[in-house]
Design a protein around this motif. Structure first.
Motif, PDB file in Angstrom:
ATOM      1  N   PRO A  10      21.069  56.936 -53.168  1.00 45.43           N
ATOM      2  CA  PRO A  10      21.127  55.865 -52.354  1.00 45.43           C
ATOM      3  C   PRO A  10      19.994  54.896 -52.572  1.00 45.43           C
ATOM      4  O   PRO A  10      18.901  55.357 -53.055  1.00 45.43           O
ATOM      5  CB  PRO A  10      20.834  56.406 -51.050  1.00 45.43           C
ATOM      6  N   ALA A  11      20.142  53.715 -52.287  1.00 44.23           N
ATOM      7  CA  ALA A  11      19.122  52.726 -52.274  1.00 44.23           C
ATOM      8  C   ALA A  11      18.061  52.702 -51.698  1.00 44.23           C
ATOM      9  O   ALA A  11      18.160  53.393 -50.466  1.00 44.23           O
ATOM     10  CB  ALA A  11      19.640  51.342 -52.098  1.00 44.23           C
ATOM     11  N   PRO A  12      16.904  52.745 -52.134  1.00 46.40           N
ATOM     12  CA  PRO A  12      15.601  52.873 -51.395  1.00 46.40           C
ATOM     13  C   PRO A  12      15.386  51.942 -50.305  1.00 46.40           C
ATOM     14  O   PRO A  12      15.976  50.725 -50.263  1.00 46.40           O
ATOM     15  CB  PRO A  12      14.277  52.845 -52.586  1.00 46.40           C
ATOM     16  N   ASP A  13      14.762  52.181 -49.309  1.00 47.38           N
ATOM     17  CA  ASP A  13      14.555  51.428 -48.145  1.00 47.38           C
ATOM     18  C   ASP A  13      13.261  50.337 -48.452  1.00 47.38           C
ATOM     19  O   ASP A  13      12.319  50.858 -48.659  1.00 47.38           O
ATOM     20  CB  ASP A  13      14.116  52.044 -46.993  1.00 47.38           C
ATOM     21  N   ARG A  14      13.864  49.068 -48.776  1.00 45.46           N
ATOM     22  CA  ARG A  14      12.751  48.358 -49.314  1.00 45.46           C
ATOM     23  C   ARG A  14      11.745  47.528 -48.151  1.00 45.46           C
ATOM     24  O   ARG A  14      10.760  46.995 -48.321  1.00 45.46           O
ATOM     25  CB  ARG A  14      13.457  47.240 -49.943  1.00 45.46           C
ATOM     26  N   ARG A  15      12.223  47.844 -46.954  1.00 42.57           N
ATOM     27  CA  ARG A  15      11.489  47.236 -45.736  1.00 42.57           C
ATOM     28  C   ARG A  15      10.162  47.753 -45.586  1.00 42.57           C
ATOM     29  O   ARG A  15       9.110  47.161 -45.274  1.00 42.57           O
ATOM     30  CB  ARG A  15      12.198  47.515 -44.409  1.00 42.57           C
ATOM     31  N   SER A  16      10.075  49.209 -46.245  1.00 43.66           N
ATOM     32  CA  SER A  16       8.712  49.912 -45.804  1.00 43.66           C
ATOM     33  C   SER A  16       7.876  49.636 -46.914  1.00 43.66           C
ATOM     34  O   SER A  16       6.644  49.484 -46.750  1.00 43.66           O
ATOM     35  CB  SER A  16       8.876  51.572 -45.846  1.00 43.66           C
ATOM     36  N   ALA A  17       8.355  49.130 -48.021  1.00 42.76           N
ATOM     37  CA  ALA A  17       7.422  48.688 -49.259  1.00 42.76           C
ATOM     38  C   ALA A  17       6.907  47.307 -49.060  1.00 42.76           C
ATOM     39  O   ALA A  17       5.679  47.007 -49.916  1.00 42.76           O
ATOM     40  CB  ALA A  17       8.303  48.801 -50.314  1.00 42.76           C
ATOM     41  N   LEU A  18       7.365  46.532 -48.136  1.00 45.60           N
ATOM     42  CA  LEU A  18       6.800  45.317 -47.959  1.00 45.60           C
ATOM     43  C   LEU A  18       5.268  45.189 -47.563  1.00 45.60           C
ATOM     44  O   LEU A  18       5.425  45.833 -46.319  1.00 45.60           O
ATOM     45  CB  LEU A  18       7.782  44.158 -47.227  1.00 45.60           C
ATOM     46  N   PRO A  19       4.593  44.493 -47.980  1.00 39.93           N
ATOM     47  CA  PRO A  19       3.311  44.522 -47.066  1.00 39.93           C
ATOM     48  C   PRO A  19       3.636  43.561 -46.088  1.00 39.93           C
ATOM     49  O   PRO A  19       4.343  42.780 -45.788  1.00 39.93           O
ATOM     50  CB  PRO A  19       2.404  43.731 -48.054  1.00 39.93           C
ATOM     51  N   ALA A  20       2.363  43.891 -44.821  1.00 38.37           N
ATOM     52  CA  ALA A  20       2.501  43.083 -43.689  1.00 38.37           C
ATOM     53  C   ALA A  20       1.762  41.705 -44.035  1.00 38.37           C
ATOM     54  O   ALA A  20       0.802  41.482 -44.680  1.00 38.37           O
ATOM     55  CB  ALA A  20       1.802  43.812 -42.727  1.00 38.37           C
ATOM     56  N   VAL A  21       2.327  40.580 -43.363  1.00 36.82           N
ATOM     57  CA  VAL A  21       2.207  39.275 -43.546  1.00 36.82           C
ATOM     58  C   VAL A  21       1.665  38.766 -42.097  1.00 36.82           C
ATOM     59  O   VAL A  21       2.225  38.707 -41.143  1.00 36.82           O
ATOM     60  CB  VAL A  21       3.291  38.271 -44.101  1.00 36.82           C
ATOM     61  N   SER A  22       0.468  38.344 -42.390  1.00 36.86           N
ATOM     62  CA  SER A  22      -0.142  37.666 -41.121  1.00 36.86           C
ATOM     63  C   SER A  22      -0.463  36.020 -41.166  1.00 36.86           C
ATOM     64  O   SER A  22      -0.775  35.886 -42.497  1.00 36.86           O
ATOM     65  CB  SER A  22      -1.427  38.186 -40.693  1.00 36.86           C
ATOM     66  N   VAL A  23       0.065  35.423 -40.342  1.00 38.29           N
ATOM     67  CA  VAL A  23       0.075  33.979 -40.510  1.00 38.29           C
ATOM     68  C   VAL A  23      -1.243  33.522 -39.746  1.00 38.29           C
ATOM     69  O   VAL A  23      -1.183  33.636 -38.601  1.00 38.29           O
ATOM     70  CB  VAL A  23       1.343  32.983 -40.099  1.00 38.29           C
ATOM     71  N   SER A  24      -2.098  33.009 -40.305  1.00 36.07           N
ATOM     72  CA  SER A  24      -3.508  32.415 -39.596  1.00 36.07           C
ATOM     73  C   SER A  24      -3.025  30.928 -38.707  1.00 36.07           C
ATOM     74  O   SER A  24      -2.069  30.230 -39.434  1.00 36.07           O
ATOM     75  CB  SER A  24      -4.490  32.262 -40.338  1.00 36.07           C
ATOM     76  N   THR A  25      -3.822  30.875 -37.955  1.00 36.81           N
ATOM     77  CA  THR A  25      -3.482  29.381 -37.059  1.00 36.81           C
ATOM     78  C   THR A  25      -4.014  28.302 -38.070  1.00 36.81           C
ATOM     79  O   THR A  25      -3.295  27.271 -37.777  1.00 36.81           O
ATOM     80  CB  THR A  25      -4.397  29.283 -35.771  1.00 36.81           C
ATOM     81  N   GLY A  26      -4.805  28.282 -38.956  1.00 38.90           N
ATOM     82  CA  GLY A  26      -5.418  27.299 -39.777  1.00 38.90           C
ATOM     83  C   GLY A  26      -4.129  27.165 -40.710  1.00 38.90           C
ATOM     84  O   GLY A  26      -3.778  25.880 -40.989  1.00 38.90           O
ATOM     85  N   ALA A  27      -3.327  27.849 -41.286  1.00 34.63           N
ATOM     86  CA  ALA A  27      -2.226  27.540 -42.047  1.00 34.63           C
ATOM     87  C   ALA A  27      -1.039  26.894 -41.183  1.00 34.63           C
ATOM     88  O   ALA A  27      -0.467  26.093 -41.893  1.00 34.63           O
ATOM     89  CB  ALA A  27      -1.801  29.137 -42.444  1.00 34.63           C
ATOM     90  N   VAL A  28      -0.949  27.507 -39.790  1.00 35.71           N
ATOM     91  CA  VAL A  28       0.190  26.678 -39.243  1.00 35.71           C
ATOM     92  C   VAL A  28      -0.348  25.359 -38.841  1.00 35.71           C
ATOM     93  O   VAL A  28       0.638  24.227 -39.172  1.00 35.71           O
ATOM     94  CB  VAL A  28       0.461  27.505 -37.885  1.00 35.71           C
ATOM     95  N   VAL A  29      -1.523  25.010 -38.588  1.00 35.57           N
ATOM     96  CA  VAL A  29      -2.088  23.731 -38.367  1.00 35.57           C
ATOM     97  C   VAL A  29      -1.914  22.899 -39.724  1.00 35.57           C
ATOM     98  O   VAL A  29      -1.594  21.682 -39.476  1.00 35.57           O
ATOM     99  CB  VAL A  29      -3.526  23.883 -37.822  1.00 35.57           C
TER     100      VAL A  29
END
Length: 82
Positions: free
Chosen positions: A23-42
């Motif tokens: 079976p294909a491995p679960d790729r969702r667990s391998a992705l790093p957590a992405v945090s978007v800062s308010t500076g990037a949004v601005v």
């Protein structure tokens, strides 16, 4: 009276169900957590506003140049008719 007639002995489901051997491995667990800062949004919002303003300035300039060209053309046409 209007009831459906069912068979006396329904067919049995197949005994073997197909399961993949690898079976294909679960790729969702391998992705790093992405945090978007308010500076990037601005920064993205500011860039979008600036680019939109530049696009509007180019459009207004193009319309004004087109109007000036039509006016000059009509003035030159009147001057050549005399």
């Amino acid at each position: 009276m209007f009831l459906p007639k069912y068979p006396d002995s329904p067919t049995q489901p197949p005994a073997h169900t197909h399961t993949p051997t690898n079976p294909a491995p679960d790729r969702r667990s391998a992705l790093p957590a992405v945090s978007v800062s308010t500076g990037a949004v601005v920064a993205v919002l500011t860039g979008g506003v600036v680019l939109t303003a530049l696009l509007a300035a180019v459009a207004v300039s193009a319309v004004s140049v087109a109007i000036a060209a039509v006016v000059l053309r009509s003035l030159l046409r009147e001057h050549n008719r005399r």
